[in-house]
Design a protein around this motif. Structure first.
Motif, PDB file in Angstrom:
ATOM      1  N   ILE A  61       0.854  -1.200   0.000  1.00 57.27           N
ATOM      2  CA  ILE A  61       0.000   0.000   0.000  1.00 57.27           C
ATOM      3  C   ILE A  61       0.887   1.247   0.000  1.00 57.27           C
ATOM      4  N   ARG A  62       1.878   1.232   0.883  1.00 61.09           N
ATOM      5  CA  ARG A  62       2.753   2.412   0.975  1.00 61.09           C
ATOM      6  C   ARG A  62       3.612   2.550  -0.289  1.00 61.09           C
ATOM      7  N   GLU A  63       4.066   1.413  -0.776  1.00 57.59           N
ATOM      8  CA  GLU A  63       4.891   1.432  -1.999  1.00 57.59           C
ATOM      9  C   GLU A  63       4.117   2.058  -3.156  1.00 57.59           C
ATOM     10  N   LEU A  64       2.862   1.655  -3.298  1.00 61.77           N
ATOM     11  CA  LEU A  64       2.059   2.195  -4.407  1.00 61.77           C
ATOM     12  C   LEU A  64       1.820   3.693  -4.224  1.00 61.77           C
ATOM     13  N   ALA A  65       1.566   4.107  -2.972  1.00 58.57           N
ATOM     14  CA  ALA A  65       1.352   5.536  -2.718  1.00 58.57           C
ATOM     15  C   ALA A  65       2.595   6.330  -3.126  1.00 58.57           C
ATOM     16  N   ALA A  66       3.759   5.833  -2.714  1.00 58.64           N
ATOM     17  CA  ALA A  66       5.010   6.539  -3.039  1.00 58.64           C
ATOM     18  C   ALA A  66       5.257   6.519  -4.553  1.00 58.64           C
ATOM     19  N   LEU A  67       4.919   5.403  -5.193  1.00 60.35           N
ATOM     20  CA  LEU A  67       5.151   5.323  -6.641  1.00 60.35           C
ATOM     21  C   LEU A  67       4.254   6.302  -7.410  1.00 60.35           C
ATOM     22  N   TYR A  68       2.999   6.409  -6.969  1.00 59.36           N
ATOM     23  CA  TYR A  68       2.097   7.367  -7.614  1.00 59.36           C
ATOM     24  C   TYR A  68       2.750   8.755  -7.660  1.00 59.36           C
ATOM     25  N   VAL A  69       3.253   9.188  -6.489  1.00 57.09           N
ATOM     26  CA  VAL A  69       3.830  10.535  -6.403  1.00 57.09           C
ATOM     27  C   VAL A  69       5.150  10.580  -7.180  1.00 57.09           C
ATOM     28  N   ALA A  70       5.946   9.521  -7.045  1.00 56.80           N
ATOM     29  CA  ALA A  70       7.232   9.480  -7.750  1.00 56.80           C
ATOM     30  C   ALA A  70       7.034   9.527  -9.265  1.00 56.80           C
ATOM     31  N   PHE A 291      11.191   7.928  -5.584  1.00 54.24           N
ATOM     32  CA  PHE A 291      10.572   6.904  -4.725  1.00 54.24           C
ATOM     33  C   PHE A 291      11.392   6.713  -3.446  1.00 54.24           C
ATOM     34  N   ASN A 292      12.717   6.612  -3.612  1.00 53.08           N
ATOM     35  CA  ASN A 292      13.575   6.383  -2.445  1.00 53.08           C
ATOM     36  C   ASN A 292      13.489   7.523  -1.437  1.00 53.08           C
ATOM     37  N   ASP A 293      13.313   8.745  -1.941  1.00 52.36           N
ATOM     38  CA  ASP A 293      13.176   9.890  -1.026  1.00 52.36           C
ATOM     39  C   ASP A 293      11.831   9.851  -0.293  1.00 52.36           C
ATOM     40  N   LEU A 294      10.825   9.348  -0.996  1.00 50.71           N
ATOM     41  CA  LEU A 294       9.457   9.452  -0.468  1.00 50.71           C
ATOM     42  C   LEU A 294       9.045   8.343   0.484  1.00 50.71           C
ATOM     43  N   ILE A 295       9.547   7.141   0.223  1.00 47.43           N
ATOM     44  CA  ILE A 295       8.938   5.963   0.837  1.00 47.43           C
ATOM     45  C   ILE A 295       8.865   6.046   2.368  1.00 47.43           C
ATOM     46  N   ASN A 296       9.894   6.581   3.012  1.00 41.20           N
ATOM     47  CA  ASN A 296       9.817   6.667   4.477  1.00 41.20           C
ATOM     48  C   ASN A 296       9.555   8.080   4.975  1.00 41.20           C
ATOM     49  N   SER A 297       9.075   8.938   4.097  1.00 42.01           N
ATOM     50  CA  SER A 297       8.957  10.351   4.471  1.00 42.01           C
ATOM     51  C   SER A 297       7.631  10.668   5.160  1.00 42.01           C
TER      52      SER A 297
END
Ligand code: TYM
Length: 333
Positions: A61-70, A291-297
């Motif tokens: 779920i989180r991966e997809l959210a981050a990918l959308y924005v990325a 994506f790498n910047d976003l995933i744990n942000s």
């Protein structure tokens, strides 16, 4: 304000089929259609029609959210939210189930395919899935729903349900229109170019995942199935392998099929595939970095919180209105 809505399931790995067939389209539309409000979501309720491990589901779920924005979704333009965080989706799904027929759900080809493959343990959720999808859509009254070709039948059902409910309960829903890209709406598997590239295919070589490293991307394209003719020509019926690769090439670069053919005239597949590997890698590289910047942000959580607020506001109002029209509960003041 007119609206546009769409969603993706957080199952498997997001691949270039889903990216080119849907996400890239959302990114284009958000600037091409400035008069529309966008609702884009992570369809996690859809993911549990088949059992999922808890940790894995959370991660996806989180991966997809981050990918959308990325991938370029602009959170100031788009309400990005997680479906299960807006309870009205489940409520509306039930109300729509009471306005749908078993026969029409039995006709859904995706249900027929999936239930055939899975011999035991086919859940009721898998069967009623299209009514949940109709709920996702009708809650927000979107004018357009951008999807790939494989979702067309589900969207037609959502339209049929909307029309039926409108006739019974006095025009409550906007009847949505599908928005299906002419090219790219069906990217096929790399090892079986007559089948859709799918998140759930067991064969990793069948797709390029958005998070695949450079050498994996290039290796998968090098080993993609083509034919023995060795010429770069677009002919999806007779030469599905090379035509599928050309479609990927075209959707990323915007170079026409004719110009691609000219560029590789007199050359074999080797040069074409080498170039395509580089093109796909260059497309995915900035996405992976972002994506790498976003995933744990915290930024990602704020985006999802804001999306949830707005989605809940619209969806709650709609489900209460429909309850009232049906005659449920007490009369609203
Ligand atoms: P899903 O998660 O299978 O796919 C998400 C979107 O990507 C498109 N797509 C493709 N397009 C081109 N080539 C491919 N190989 C490819 N694979 C997938 C799909 O057509 C889809 O647009 N039920 C939906 C999610 C959903 C939804 C909704 C969509 C739930 N509620 C409401 C729109 C509106 C699904 O499983 O898509």
């Amino acid at each position: 304000m007119k609206r546009i809505l769409s969603g993706i399931q957080p199952t498997g790995s997001l691949n270039i089929g889903t990216y080119l067939g849907s996400v890239k389209n959302f990114v284009k539309l958000q600037s091409q259609m400035p008069d529309y409000e966008f609702f884009i979501f992570i369809a996690d309720l859809h993911a549990i029609t088949v059992y999922k491990d808890k940790q894995e589901l959370r991660g996806k779920i989180r991966e997809l959210a981050a990918l959308y924005v990325a991938c370029g979704l602009d959170p100031t333009r788009v309400n990005l939210f997680i479906q299960s965080e807006v309870p009205a989706h489940s409520q509306m799904a039930y109300l729509l189930q009471c306005n749908s027929y078993i026969g029409e759900l039995e006709r859904m080809t995706q249900y027929k395919d999936k239930s055939r493959k899975q011999e035991t343990g086919v859940t009721v959720g898998l069967f009623t899935y299209p009514t949940l999808m109709a709920a996702d859509i009708l809650l927000y009254d979107p004018e357009f729903v951008p999807v790939g070709k494989d979702q067309k039948q589900h969207l037609e059902l959502a339209r049929d349900i909307a029309i039926r409910v409108n006739n019974k309960y006095n025009d409550i829903f906007t009847v949505p229109k599908p928005l299906i890209a002419e090219i790219g709406a069906k990217i096929n598997s790399l090892n079986d170019p007559t089948a859709k590239m799918s998140k759930s295919d067991n064969n990793e070589k069948s797709r390029i995942n958005l998070l695949d490293p450079e050498n994996t991307i290039k290796k998968k394209i090098r080993s993609a199935v083509t034919d023995s003719l060795g010429t770069v020509k677009y002919n999806p019926e007779e030469r599905p392998g090379v035509s599928n690769l050309m479609t990927i090439y075209h959707v990323i670069t915007n170079i026409s099929f004719e110009d691609i053919e000219k560029k590789y005239e007199g050359m074999g597949y080797k040069e074409f595939k080498e170039d395509l590997g580089e093109i796909v890698y260059q497309e995915l590289k900035p996405i992976q970095e972002r994506f790498n910047d976003l995933i744990n942000s915290k930024e990602l959580d704020t985006i999802l919180d804001n999306g949830r607020e707005r989605a809940n506001q619209v969806a709650f109002k709609k489900v209460m209105k429909f309850n009232d029209r049906i005659g449920l509960g007490r009369k609203r003041k």
